[in-house]
Design an enzyme around this catalytic site. Structure first.
Site, PDB file in Angstrom:
ATOM      1  N   HIS A  97      42.998 -15.633 -34.928  1.00 32.60           N
ATOM      2  CA  HIS A  97      42.665 -17.291 -35.279  1.00 32.60           C
ATOM      3  C   HIS A  97      43.470 -18.220 -35.681  1.00 32.60           C
ATOM      4  CE1 HIS A  97      39.288 -20.335 -34.915  1.00 32.60           C
ATOM      5  NE2 HIS A  97      39.819 -21.662 -35.593  1.00 32.60           N
ATOM      6  N   HIS A  99      46.120 -20.503 -37.795  1.00 36.44           N
ATOM      7  CA  HIS A  99      45.723 -20.943 -39.500  1.00 36.44           C
ATOM      8  C   HIS A  99      46.945 -21.150 -39.763  1.00 36.44           C
ATOM      9  CE1 HIS A  99      46.070 -15.722 -39.553  1.00 36.44           C
ATOM     10  NE2 HIS A  99      46.956 -16.175 -40.538  1.00 36.44           N
TER      11      HIS A  99
END
Ligand code: 5GP
Ligand code: ZN
Length: 113
Positions: A97, A99
């Site tokens: 994800h 980041h």
């Protein structure tokens, strides 16, 4: 995304030491800090990595950087800080994800990390 740990943190389903959140961005302290200040900044929307940012989603990365500037001030990183994003296996990305790592609170070398 069902099995994504950062989606679960963003949704409040997994506890995290959050330092900032707004409608599009969540930031929390890394569970395994690599510097005195080590904060993870994510868009709430699930994007796999920097390799998946398109013109349609680039504003999410911009929102993350606006949050990074605010957090750097609230964390008193006026001496400087480093932002890193790992994209893909060769970079050592472990959470899929998008980041950004915000690292600070220590004088860092001129090398990669
Ligand atoms: P990557 O290696 O994918 O760039 O970074 C993932 C980061 O997320 C690592 O620094 C790791 O310590 C952190 N991390 C992984 N799972 C969790 C978690 O459940 N909570 C928090 N706060 N950090 C996590
Ligand atoms: Zn996710």
């Amino acid at each position: 995304m069902a099995d994504c740990v950062f989606c679960k943190i963003a949704a409040g389903e997994i506890p995290a030491d959050k330092v900032y959140e707004d409608g599009g961005v969540v930031a929390f302290r890394d569970i395994s800090p690599q510097a005195p200040t080590h904060i993870i900044i994510i868009p709430r929307a699930h994007i796999e990595s920097a390799a998946d940012i398109s013109e349609d989603s680039a504003h999410l990365a911009a929102e993350c950087f606006a949050a990074i500037a605010r957090i750097a001030k609230s964390e008193r990183l006026e001496g400087g800080f480093r932002v890193i994003t790992n994209a893909g296996a060769d970079a050592g990305q472990t959470v899929g994800h998008l980041h950004f790592h915000l690292l600070g609170g220590v004088k860092m070398g001129e090398g990669l990390i």
